[in-house]
Design a protein around this motif. Structure first.
Motif, PDB file in Angstrom:
ATOM      1  N   ASP A 122       0.845  -1.204   0.000  1.00 57.42           N
ATOM      2  CA  ASP A 122       0.000   0.000   0.000  1.00 57.42           C
ATOM      3  C   ASP A 122       0.880   1.252   0.000  1.00 57.42           C
ATOM      4  OD1 ASP A 122      -2.647   1.315   0.249  1.00 57.42           O
ATOM      5  OD2 ASP A 122      -1.935   1.853   2.256  1.00 57.42           O
ATOM      6  N   ARG A 123       1.926   1.248   0.809  1.00 59.25           N
ATOM      7  CA  ARG A 123       2.848   2.384   0.884  1.00 59.25           C
ATOM      8  C   ARG A 123       3.595   2.586  -0.443  1.00 59.25           C
ATOM      9  NH1 ARG A 123       4.894   1.105   5.492  1.00 59.25           N
ATOM     10  NH2 ARG A 123       6.792   0.119   4.762  1.00 59.25           N
ATOM     11  N   ILE A 124       4.062   1.496  -1.045  1.00 57.49           N
ATOM     12  CA  ILE A 124       4.766   1.574  -2.333  1.00 57.49           C
ATOM     13  C   ILE A 124       3.845   2.156  -3.405  1.00 57.49           C
ATOM     14  CG2 ILE A 124       5.675   0.161  -4.241  1.00 57.49           C
ATOM     15  CD1 ILE A 124       6.828  -1.726  -2.031  1.00 57.49           C
ATOM     16  N   LEU A 125       2.611   1.678  -3.457  1.00 56.54           N
ATOM     17  CA  LEU A 125       1.665   2.143  -4.472  1.00 56.54           C
ATOM     18  C   LEU A 125       1.349   3.627  -4.292  1.00 56.54           C
ATOM     19  CD1 LEU A 125      -0.715  -0.948  -4.565  1.00 56.54           C
ATOM     20  CD2 LEU A 125       1.103  -0.364  -6.196  1.00 56.54           C
ATOM     21  N   LYS A 126       1.166   4.059  -3.055  1.00 58.82           N
ATOM     22  CA  LYS A 126       0.855   5.472  -2.811  1.00 58.82           C
ATOM     23  C   LYS A 126       2.065   6.361  -3.118  1.00 58.82           C
ATOM     24  CE  LYS A 126      -3.355   4.854  -0.671  1.00 58.82           C
ATOM     25  NZ  LYS A 126      -3.708   4.282   0.603  1.00 58.82           N
ATOM     26  N   GLN A 127       3.278   5.884  -2.818  1.00 55.70           N
ATOM     27  CA  GLN A 127       4.484   6.650  -3.158  1.00 55.70           C
ATOM     28  C   GLN A 127       4.632   6.786  -4.672  1.00 55.70           C
ATOM     29  OE1 GLN A 127       7.489   4.312  -1.188  1.00 55.70           O
ATOM     30  NE2 GLN A 127       7.400   5.520   0.700  1.00 55.70           N
ATOM     31  N   ASN A 128       4.346   5.710  -5.381  1.00 55.17           N
ATOM     32  CA  ASN A 128       4.447   5.756  -6.843  1.00 55.17           C
ATOM     33  C   ASN A 128       3.348   6.591  -7.459  1.00 55.17           C
ATOM     34  OD1 ASN A 128       6.646   3.887  -8.332  1.00 55.17           O
ATOM     35  ND2 ASN A 128       6.267   3.188  -6.244  1.00 55.17           N
ATOM     36  N   LEU A 129       2.166   6.619  -6.867  1.00 57.82           N
ATOM     37  CA  LEU A 129       1.111   7.519  -7.323  1.00 57.82           C
ATOM     38  C   LEU A 129       1.590   8.960  -7.187  1.00 57.82           C
ATOM     39  CD1 LEU A 129      -1.737   8.236  -8.297  1.00 57.82           C
ATOM     40  CD2 LEU A 129      -2.519   7.962  -5.927  1.00 57.82           C
ATOM     41  N   SER A 130       2.219   9.294  -6.066  1.00 57.89           N
ATOM     42  CA  SER A 130       2.764  10.649  -5.867  1.00 57.89           C
ATOM     43  C   SER A 130       3.827  10.964  -6.908  1.00 57.89           C
ATOM     44  CB  SER A 130       3.368  10.796  -4.469  1.00 57.89           C
ATOM     45  OG  SER A 130       2.364  10.720  -3.502  1.00 57.89           O
ATOM     46  N   HIS A 131       4.676   9.985  -7.197  1.00 60.33           N
ATOM     47  CA  HIS A 131       5.730  10.163  -8.212  1.00 60.33           C
ATOM     48  C   HIS A 131       5.108  10.414  -9.589  1.00 60.33           C
ATOM     49  CE1 HIS A 131       9.920   9.750  -9.505  1.00 60.33           C
ATOM     50  NE2 HIS A 131       9.408   9.205 -10.604  1.00 60.33           N
ATOM     51  N   LEU A 132       4.082   9.658  -9.928  1.00 60.00           N
ATOM     52  CA  LEU A 132       3.375   9.832 -11.193  1.00 60.00           C
ATOM     53  C   LEU A 132       2.755  11.223 -11.282  1.00 60.00           C
ATOM     54  CD1 LEU A 132       2.114   8.735 -13.857  1.00 60.00           C
ATOM     55  CD2 LEU A 132       0.229   7.866 -12.448  1.00 60.00           C
ATOM     56  N   LEU A 133       2.114  11.669 -10.222  1.00 59.84           N
ATOM     57  CA  LEU A 133       1.498  13.000 -10.217  1.00 59.84           C
ATOM     58  C   LEU A 133       2.556  14.098 -10.367  1.00 59.84           C
ATOM     59  CD1 LEU A 133      -1.272  12.516  -7.487  1.00 59.84           C
ATOM     60  CD2 LEU A 133      -1.504  12.365  -9.987  1.00 59.84           C
ATOM     61  N   ARG A 134       3.742  13.884  -9.789  1.00 59.27           N
ATOM     62  CA  ARG A 134       4.851  14.833  -9.977  1.00 59.27           C
ATOM     63  C   ARG A 134       5.252  14.901 -11.446  1.00 59.27           C
ATOM     64  NH1 ARG A 134       6.976  13.097  -5.439  1.00 59.27           N
ATOM     65  NH2 ARG A 134       8.428  11.652  -6.400  1.00 59.27           N
ATOM     66  N   TRP A 135       5.349  13.738 -12.089  1.00 57.95           N
ATOM     67  CA  TRP A 135       5.674  13.708 -13.516  1.00 57.95           C
ATOM     68  C   TRP A 135       4.644  14.499 -14.319  1.00 57.95           C
ATOM     69  CZ3 TRP A 135       7.527   8.501 -16.033  1.00 57.95           C
ATOM     70  CH2 TRP A 135       8.807   8.196 -15.569  1.00 57.95           C
ATOM     71  N   ILE A 136       3.371  14.336 -13.986  1.00 63.94           N
ATOM     72  CA  ILE A 136       2.314  15.059 -14.702  1.00 63.94           C
ATOM     73  C   ILE A 136       2.506  16.568 -14.516  1.00 63.94           C
ATOM     74  CG2 ILE A 136      -0.174  15.529 -14.824  1.00 63.94           C
ATOM     75  CD1 ILE A 136      -0.545  12.522 -13.891  1.00 63.94           C
ATOM     76  N   HIS A 137       2.656  17.002 -13.262  1.00 64.26           N
ATOM     77  CA  HIS A 137       2.826  18.435 -12.965  1.00 64.26           C
ATOM     78  C   HIS A 137       4.061  19.016 -13.642  1.00 64.26           C
ATOM     79  CE1 HIS A 137      -0.450  18.877 -10.134  1.00 64.26           C
ATOM     80  NE2 HIS A 137      -0.069  17.778  -9.523  1.00 64.26           N
ATOM     81  N   GLN A 138       5.153  18.246 -13.645  1.00 62.13           N
ATOM     82  CA  GLN A 138       6.414  18.742 -14.185  1.00 62.13           C
ATOM     83  C   GLN A 138       6.613  18.381 -15.657  1.00 62.13           C
ATOM     84  OE1 GLN A 138       9.262  17.140 -11.390  1.00 62.13           O
ATOM     85  NE2 GLN A 138       8.609  18.533  -9.775  1.00 62.13           N
ATOM     86  N   ARG A 139       5.633  17.709 -16.226  1.00 61.72           N
ATOM     87  CA  ARG A 139       5.666  17.278 -17.635  1.00 61.72           C
ATOM     88  C   ARG A 139       6.943  16.506 -17.962  1.00 61.72           C
ATOM     89  NH1 ARG A 139       2.134  22.005 -20.450  1.00 61.72           N
ATOM     90  NH2 ARG A 139       0.357  21.535 -19.146  1.00 61.72           N
ATOM     91  N   GLU A 140       7.164  15.485 -17.146  1.00 64.23           N
ATOM     92  CA  GLU A 140       8.323  14.612 -17.326  1.00 64.23           C
ATOM     93  C   GLU A 140       7.914  13.299 -17.979  1.00 64.23           C
ATOM     94  OE1 GLU A 140      10.847  13.997 -13.926  1.00 64.23           O
ATOM     95  OE2 GLU A 140      10.332  15.962 -13.132  1.00 64.23           O
TER      96      GLU A 140
END
Length: 175
Positions: A138-156
């Motif tokens: 659960d922790r890994i999935l939520k951390q990766n969701l945050s990472h994905l959202l960062r990519w979206i915001h930063q257009r990476e």
């Protein structure tokens, strides 16, 4: 791990945490294949659901899989721009049969203006209980969701300007 070769057509299989097959994309063309990244493309490919229902994708799509991140990204090329569908799921594995990953229900739908919607949170919570996802998962999935959202915001990554268009142009050279 073996990597699929560019120019090869592969099947993509998603599973659920309990090992049940969830969905199969019949044919995607590998544009880049390494042990850590697979970029594929498909257009009007047949998709088979776990209950046997079949449907055909409506538009060209570029698919991005990474062996480190717990998500994959599909960029769908539509008239009004690129729409993204992001699956929170395990890093991919590839064997000679198919590219495979475990789908963990949470999805992010990203629109051409880079706004997004988080989908299926209730399905995730239900399956987390039903299939006994460990707390560490659960922790890994939520951390990766945050990472994905960062990519979206930063257009990476696949959200970078021209990423999808450039890979789509490469796909067209194979047709």
């Amino acid at each position: 791990m073996v990597a699929p070769e560019p120019g090869k057509k592969i099947e993509i299989q998603s599973y659920k945490h309990n090992g049940n097959l969830h969905r199969i994309w019949e044919s995607s063309l590998v544009l880049k294949g390494t042990e850590s990244i697979v970029i594929g493309a498909n257009d009007r490919t047949t998709v088979t659901e776990s209950d046997g229902r079949k449907w055909i994708t409506r538009e060209p799509a570029i698919c991005y899989f990474h062996s480190k991140y717990w998500f994959n990204i599909i960029g769908m090329i539509r008239q009004d721009g690129i729409h993204y569908y992001c699956n929170i799921g395990s890093p991919f594995v590839y064997d000679e049969e198919a590219l495979k990953y475990i789908d963990y229900d949470l999805d992010v739908k990203v629109f051409p203006d880079m706004t997004y919607t988080l989908l299926d949170e209730d399905e995730y919570e239900e399956h987390k209980q039903l299939m006994n996802y460990p707390h560490v998962l659960d922790r890994i999935l939520k951390q990766n969701l945050s990472h994905l959202l960062r990519w979206i915001h930063q257009r990476e990554g696949p959200f970078a300007p021209d990423f999808i268009d450039n890979w789509y142009e490469r796909y067209l050279t194979y047709r």
